[in-house]
Design a protein around this motif. Structure first.
Motif, PDB file in Angstrom:
ATOM      1  N   ALA A 138       4.344   8.856 -12.174  1.00  0.00           N
ATOM      2  CA  ALA A 138       3.513   8.652 -10.986  1.00  0.00           C
ATOM      3  C   ALA A 138       2.072   9.092 -11.203  1.00  0.00           C
ATOM      4  N   THR A 139       1.854  10.060 -12.086  1.00  0.00           N
ATOM      5  CA  THR A 139       0.508  10.606 -12.287  1.00  0.00           C
ATOM      6  C   THR A 139      -0.165  10.085 -13.544  1.00  0.00           C
ATOM      7  N   GLY A 140       0.512   9.203 -14.261  1.00  0.00           N
ATOM      8  CA  GLY A 140      -0.067   8.706 -15.494  1.00  0.00           C
ATOM      9  C   GLY A 140      -0.122   9.742 -16.591  1.00  0.00           C
ATOM     10  N   GLY A 141       0.822  10.674 -16.559  1.00  0.00           N
ATOM     11  CA  GLY A 141       0.920  11.671 -17.627  1.00  0.00           C
ATOM     12  C   GLY A 141       0.016  12.875 -17.477  1.00  0.00           C
ATOM     13  N   LEU A 142      -0.467  13.149 -16.257  1.00  0.00           N
ATOM     14  CA  LEU A 142      -1.270  14.353 -16.064  1.00  0.00           C
ATOM     15  C   LEU A 142      -0.445  15.589 -16.413  1.00  0.00           C
ATOM     16  N   PRO A 143      -1.053  16.595 -17.047  1.00  0.00           N
ATOM     17  CA  PRO A 143      -0.281  17.775 -17.438  1.00  0.00           C
ATOM     18  C   PRO A 143       0.055  18.675 -16.254  1.00  0.00           C
ATOM     19  N   VAL A 144       1.236  19.298 -16.299  1.00  0.00           N
ATOM     20  CA  VAL A 144       1.603  20.321 -15.318  1.00  0.00           C
ATOM     21  C   VAL A 144       0.948  21.620 -15.758  1.00  0.00           C
ATOM     22  N   VAL A 145      -0.004  22.101 -14.977  1.00  0.00           N
ATOM     23  CA  VAL A 145      -0.756  23.296 -15.354  1.00  0.00           C
ATOM     24  C   VAL A 145      -0.310  24.534 -14.591  1.00  0.00           C
ATOM     25  N   MET A 146       0.232  24.340 -13.396  1.00  0.00           N
ATOM     26  CA  MET A 146       0.691  25.453 -12.578  1.00  0.00           C
ATOM     27  C   MET A 146       1.943  25.038 -11.816  1.00  0.00           C
ATOM     28  N   ALA A 147       2.715  26.031 -11.390  1.00  0.00           N
ATOM     29  CA  ALA A 147       3.884  25.782 -10.555  1.00  0.00           C
ATOM     30  C   ALA A 147       4.026  26.930  -9.571  1.00  0.00           C
ATOM     31  N   VAL A 148       4.654  26.632  -8.458  1.00  0.00           N
ATOM     32  CA  VAL A 148       4.887  27.616  -7.402  1.00  0.00           C
ATOM     33  C   VAL A 148       6.374  27.645  -7.104  1.00  0.00           C
ATOM     34  N   ASN A 149       6.954  28.829  -6.980  1.00  0.00           N
ATOM     35  CA  ASN A 149       8.311  28.986  -6.454  1.00  0.00           C
ATOM     36  C   ASN A 149       8.212  29.482  -5.020  1.00  0.00           C
ATOM     37  N   THR A 150       8.749  28.698  -4.077  1.00  0.00           N
ATOM     38  CA  THR A 150       8.664  29.103  -2.678  1.00  0.00           C
ATOM     39  C   THR A 150       9.580  30.277  -2.349  1.00  0.00           C
ATOM     40  N   HIS A 151      10.625  30.486  -3.163  1.00  0.00           N
ATOM     41  CA  HIS A 151      11.504  31.647  -3.000  1.00  0.00           C
ATOM     42  C   HIS A 151      12.407  31.711  -4.224  1.00  0.00           C
ATOM     43  N   GLN A 152      13.322  32.666  -4.238  1.00  0.00           N
ATOM     44  CA  GLN A 152      14.040  33.011  -5.462  1.00  0.00           C
ATOM     45  C   GLN A 152      15.272  32.168  -5.754  1.00  0.00           C
ATOM     46  N   HIS A 153      15.795  31.421  -4.819  1.00  0.00           N
ATOM     47  CA  HIS A 153      17.105  30.797  -4.990  1.00  0.00           C
ATOM     48  C   HIS A 153      17.093  29.764  -6.111  1.00  0.00           C
ATOM     49  N   GLY A 154      18.237  29.675  -6.794  1.00  0.00           N
ATOM     50  CA  GLY A 154      18.321  28.908  -8.023  1.00  0.00           C
ATOM     51  C   GLY A 154      18.052  27.434  -7.885  1.00  0.00           C
ATOM     52  N   ASP A 155      18.346  26.850  -6.709  1.00  0.00           N
ATOM     53  CA  ASP A 155      18.077  25.424  -6.566  1.00  0.00           C
ATOM     54  C   ASP A 155      16.580  25.124  -6.614  1.00  0.00           C
ATOM     55  N   HIS A 156      15.745  26.141  -6.397  1.00  0.00           N
ATOM     56  CA  HIS A 156      14.300  25.973  -6.436  1.00  0.00           C
ATOM     57  C   HIS A 156      13.670  26.581  -7.691  1.00  0.00           C
ATOM     58  N   THR A 157      14.463  27.279  -8.499  1.00  0.00           N
ATOM     59  CA  THR A 157      13.865  28.054  -9.600  1.00  0.00           C
ATOM     60  C   THR A 157      14.524  27.887 -10.961  1.00  0.00           C
ATOM     61  N   TYR A 158      15.783  27.486 -11.028  1.00  0.00           N
ATOM     62  CA  TYR A 158      16.458  27.465 -12.326  1.00  0.00           C
ATOM     63  C   TYR A 158      15.802  26.477 -13.286  1.00  0.00           C
ATOM     64  N   GLY A 159      15.154  25.448 -12.743  1.00  0.00           N
ATOM     65  CA  GLY A 159      14.462  24.499 -13.596  1.00  0.00           C
ATOM     66  C   GLY A 159      13.124  24.991 -14.124  1.00  0.00           C
ATOM     67  N   ASN A 160      12.738  26.227 -13.797  1.00  0.00           N
ATOM     68  CA  ASN A 160      11.459  26.755 -14.284  1.00  0.00           C
ATOM     69  C   ASN A 160      11.338  26.651 -15.803  1.00  0.00           C
ATOM     70  N   SER A 161      12.450  26.895 -16.492  1.00  0.00           N
ATOM     71  CA  SER A 161      12.382  26.917 -17.958  1.00  0.00           C
ATOM     72  C   SER A 161      12.188  25.528 -18.553  1.00  0.00           C
ATOM     73  N   VAL A 162      12.319  24.486 -17.741  1.00  0.00           N
ATOM     74  CA  VAL A 162      12.096  23.119 -18.206  1.00  0.00           C
ATOM     75  C   VAL A 162      10.603  22.754 -18.116  1.00  0.00           C
ATOM     76  N   LEU A 163       9.845  23.516 -17.353  1.00  0.00           N
ATOM     77  CA  LEU A 163       8.409  23.276 -17.248  1.00  0.00           C
ATOM     78  C   LEU A 163       7.737  23.522 -18.595  1.00  0.00           C
ATOM     79  N   PRO A 164       6.561  22.934 -18.818  1.00  0.00           N
ATOM     80  CA  PRO A 164       5.835  23.234 -20.062  1.00  0.00           C
ATOM     81  C   PRO A 164       5.587  24.731 -20.213  1.00  0.00           C
ATOM     82  N   GLU A 165       5.685  25.217 -21.434  1.00  0.00           N
ATOM     83  CA  GLU A 165       5.478  26.645 -21.682  1.00  0.00           C
ATOM     84  C   GLU A 165       4.103  27.105 -21.220  1.00  0.00           C
ATOM     85  N   THR A 166       3.133  26.196 -21.227  1.00  0.00           N
ATOM     86  CA  THR A 166       1.764  26.559 -20.859  1.00  0.00           C
ATOM     87  C   THR A 166       1.543  26.617 -19.354  1.00  0.00           C
ATOM     88  N   ALA A 167       2.491  26.110 -18.566  1.00  0.00           N
ATOM     89  CA  ALA A 167       2.326  26.125 -17.111  1.00  0.00           C
ATOM     90  C   ALA A 167       2.443  27.548 -16.586  1.00  0.00           C
TER      91      ALA A 167
END
Length: 300
Positions: free
Chosen positions: A50-79
């Motif tokens: 959708a973004t034409g390959g724009l890099p993910v530079v930052m991410a926000v976790n709205t809270h601690q639960h795993g359905d919102h956070t377990y995928g953190n490790s799939v984000l780019p290491e630089t995010a």
């Protein structure tokens, strides 16, 4: 809306969350990840397209639960990941990612994920920018869904990502937060006066529908408080009080067994004690007549 994305995962029940993203000249800010490697990769793949390959530079976790956070490790290491300080602490103490107890069926297959904590801990709030686009992270100042809830607010676009302060059309879960706080958070959310709301679970909410959604949450939370008050007065356990409860208009909401978990929270708060998480989950399974249903696997 150009450059603002919501990732809505039907049917929004256990472990099936919403996420989103905001783009600008400096790249993408992701709002929450997903419960499993597979689901997070699908989200990030769609975002990349959708973004034409724009890099993910930052991410926000709205809270601690795993359905919102377990995928953190799939984000780019630089995010760089942002989360409230209580959220960061809670995820650090999470044991479900390592060995999920069989309260849910099927037990989710997380895939190749590891616990990745936010690199930046937020106290009251902070503001992120990608190019000229402004994303405000704000904490309500009290425990609500959890102790470490953050919303992501785009004041110019009037878009609010609420995390699990809002469950649209299904049973809210407050057992790791506060029923009274969740009630207070409804007025706090309304004060943003958003045009578009991305809830933590369930369909998107527009300006015209928000008042009804907040009012339904209020009625549900007040039911929990009333049932807990009456149950404690009669010497009932949270499970017994739940069995005597008439859910009324909320009977058709998915994940109705959260009634038991929320009553455990209300009892713990009234008694000034700590909630026994595993005991609360066992009671929810008992009330439900079997494991809690999850649709997290397989993907549609």
């Amino acid at each position: 809306m150009p450059g603002v994305f919501a990732w809505v995962q039907p049917d929004g029940t256990w472990w099936v969350n919403n996420a989103g993203a905001v783009t600008g000249a400096d790249g993408v800010i992701v709002v929450d990840t997903c419960a499993t490697e597979e689901r997070t990769r699908r989200f990030l793949g769609a975002l990349d397209a959708a973004t034409g390959g724009l890099p993910v530079v930052m991410a926000v976790n709205t809270h601690q639960h795993g359905d919102h956070t377990y995928g953190n490790s799939v984000l780019p290491e630089t995010a760089v990941i942002f989360g409230h300080e209580a959220m960061r602490r809670g995820l650090g103490e999470d044991v479900i990612i390592d060995r999920c107890p069989a309260f849910w069926a099927p037990v989710p297959d997380w895939g190749n994920v590891t616990k990745r904590l936010p690199g930046v801990a937020v106290h009251a709030g902070t503001t992120l920018f990608t190019g000229g686009r402004r994303v405000e992270l704000q904490h309500p100042g009290f425990a609500a869904h959890t102790a470490g809830d953050l919303v992501a607010w785009l004041p110019e676009e009037r878009v609010l990502f609420t995390g699990d302060l809002i469950f649209h059309g299904l049973t809210p879960l407050v057992f790791m937060g506060s029923i009274e706080g969740a009630l207070r958070a409804l007025d706090w959310i309304a004060a943003f006066d958003p045009d578009h709301v991305v809830p933590g679970h369930g369909p998107l909410v527009g300006r015209d529908g928000l008042a009804d959604v907040l009012a339904a949450h209020e009625r549900y939370y007040r039911l929990i408080l009333d049932v807990a008050r009456a149950g404690r007065a009669r010497g009932r356990t949270p499970l017994a009080a739940a069995r005597e409860c008439d859910l009324g208009e909320f009977r058709g909401w998915a994940d109705a067994e959260r009634l038991v978990l929320n009553l455990h929270r209300a009892y713990a708060d009234a008694d000034g004690g700590e909630l026994d998480l595993m005991a609360a989950l066992r009671d929810a399974v008992t009330w439900n007549g079997g494991p809690l249903t999850t649709h997290v696997c397989p993907l549609d």
